[in-house]
Design a protein around this motif. Structure first.
Motif, PDB file in Angstrom:
ATOM      1  N   ILE A  12     -58.290  46.139 -35.300  1.00  0.00           N
ATOM      2  CA  ILE A  12     -59.686  46.159 -35.764  1.00  0.00           C
ATOM      3  C   ILE A  12     -60.275  47.557 -35.627  1.00  0.00           C
ATOM      4  CG2 ILE A  12     -62.009  45.307 -35.270  1.00  0.00           C
ATOM      5  CD1 ILE A  12     -60.633  42.612 -34.499  1.00  0.00           C
ATOM      6  N   LYS A  13     -60.038  48.211 -34.502  1.00  0.00           N
ATOM      7  CA  LYS A  13     -60.567  49.564 -34.283  1.00  0.00           C
ATOM      8  C   LYS A  13     -59.911  50.579 -35.215  1.00  0.00           C
ATOM      9  CE  LYS A  13     -63.668  48.933 -31.207  1.00  0.00           C
ATOM     10  NZ  LYS A  13     -65.060  49.204 -31.503  1.00  0.00           N
ATOM     11  N   MET A  14     -58.602  50.434 -35.453  1.00  0.00           N
ATOM     12  CA  MET A  14     -57.889  51.383 -36.309  1.00  0.00           C
ATOM     13  C   MET A  14     -58.271  51.231 -37.778  1.00  0.00           C
ATOM     14  SD  MET A  14     -56.210  53.492 -34.577  1.00  0.00           S
ATOM     15  CE  MET A  14     -55.296  54.247 -35.896  1.00  0.00           C
ATOM     16  N   LYS A  15     -58.697  50.036 -38.183  1.00  0.00           N
ATOM     17  CA  LYS A  15     -59.114  49.851 -39.578  1.00  0.00           C
ATOM     18  C   LYS A  15     -60.323  50.711 -39.911  1.00  0.00           C
ATOM     19  CE  LYS A  15     -58.352  45.906 -41.783  1.00  0.00           C
ATOM     20  NZ  LYS A  15     -58.521  44.521 -42.194  1.00  0.00           N
ATOM     21  N   LYS A  16     -61.122  51.040 -38.894  1.00  0.00           N
ATOM     22  CA  LYS A  16     -62.282  51.903 -39.120  1.00  0.00           C
ATOM     23  C   LYS A  16     -61.864  53.357 -39.318  1.00  0.00           C
ATOM     24  CE  LYS A  16     -65.323  48.936 -36.446  1.00  0.00           C
ATOM     25  NZ  LYS A  16     -66.129  48.798 -35.232  1.00  0.00           N
ATOM     26  N   ILE A  17     -60.706  53.731 -38.746  1.00  0.00           N
ATOM     27  CA  ILE A  17     -60.242  55.117 -38.821  1.00  0.00           C
ATOM     28  C   ILE A  17     -59.263  55.312 -39.979  1.00  0.00           C
ATOM     29  CG2 ILE A  17     -58.999  56.921 -37.567  1.00  0.00           C
ATOM     30  CD1 ILE A  17     -59.981  55.539 -34.970  1.00  0.00           C
ATOM     31  N   VAL A  18     -58.334  54.376 -40.129  1.00  0.00           N
ATOM     32  CA  VAL A  18     -57.266  54.483 -41.122  1.00  0.00           C
ATOM     33  C   VAL A  18     -57.372  53.311 -42.086  1.00  0.00           C
ATOM     34  CG1 VAL A  18     -54.761  54.566 -41.439  1.00  0.00           C
ATOM     35  CG2 VAL A  18     -55.777  55.545 -39.387  1.00  0.00           C
ATOM     36  N   ASP A  19     -57.128  53.573 -43.358  1.00  0.00           N
ATOM     37  CA  ASP A  19     -57.163  52.510 -44.364  1.00  0.00           C
ATOM     38  C   ASP A  19     -55.862  51.712 -44.290  1.00  0.00           C
ATOM     39  OD1 ASP A  19     -57.935  50.925 -46.482  1.00  0.00           O
ATOM     40  OD2 ASP A  19     -57.130  52.311 -47.970  1.00  0.00           O
ATOM     41  N   ILE A  20     -55.915  50.538 -43.655  1.00  0.00           N
ATOM     42  CA  ILE A  20     -54.752  49.666 -43.514  1.00  0.00           C
ATOM     43  C   ILE A  20     -54.983  48.432 -44.378  1.00  0.00           C
ATOM     44  CG2 ILE A  20     -53.369  48.294 -41.926  1.00  0.00           C
ATOM     45  CD1 ILE A  20     -54.347  50.125 -39.686  1.00  0.00           C
ATOM     46  N   ARG A  21     -54.019  48.167 -45.247  1.00  0.00           N
ATOM     47  CA  ARG A  21     -54.149  47.006 -46.124  1.00  0.00           C
ATOM     48  C   ARG A  21     -53.004  46.038 -45.853  1.00  0.00           C
ATOM     49  NH1 ARG A  21     -55.789  50.019 -51.746  1.00  0.00           N
ATOM     50  NH2 ARG A  21     -57.470  51.194 -50.798  1.00  0.00           N
ATOM     51  N   PHE A  22     -53.334  44.773 -45.770  1.00  0.00           N
ATOM     52  CA  PHE A  22     -52.347  43.731 -45.549  1.00  0.00           C
ATOM     53  C   PHE A  22     -52.402  42.743 -46.703  1.00  0.00           C
ATOM     54  CE2 PHE A  22     -53.170  44.921 -41.089  1.00  0.00           C
ATOM     55  CZ  PHE A  22     -51.872  45.189 -40.703  1.00  0.00           C
TER      56      PHE A  22
END
Length: 89
Positions: A12-22
């Motif tokens: 959840i925290k990394m989604k704010k920094i890096v664009d992660i798509r699942f």
């Protein structure tokens, strides 16, 4: 359990920094295959035999169940990994 909570929080925290798509379908197929593998390992592991033999049979059956379930569910990620392995061999 705690590892799942920590990894979920980090995701959840990394989604704010890096664009992660699942792709939720791929994730569901992988989780479903993992659950099937876990159930098969529990069933096979409960057989009373030699510890070493039981461990080997449990690991092999888990691998087979996971691979077959991914093939039957047509998991795209599994096919990509198999393609990468074939290229390296």
């Amino acid at each position: 359990m705690s590892e799942t909570i920590v990894n979920g929080y980090q995701l959840i925290k990394m989604k704010k920094i890096v664009d992660i798509r699942f792709d939720i379908k791929i994730v569901f197929k992988s989780v479903f295959s993992a659950v099937l593998m876990g159930v098969s390992c529990c069933l096979v592991g409960s057989i009373e035999t030699n510890l070493l033999l039981s461990t080997i049979i449990t690991v092999v059956s888990g691998i087979v169940v996971y691979i077959i379930s991914n093939i039957l569910l047509k998991n795209e990620m599994a096919f990509q990994i198999l393609t990468m392995i074939r290229k390296k061999i």
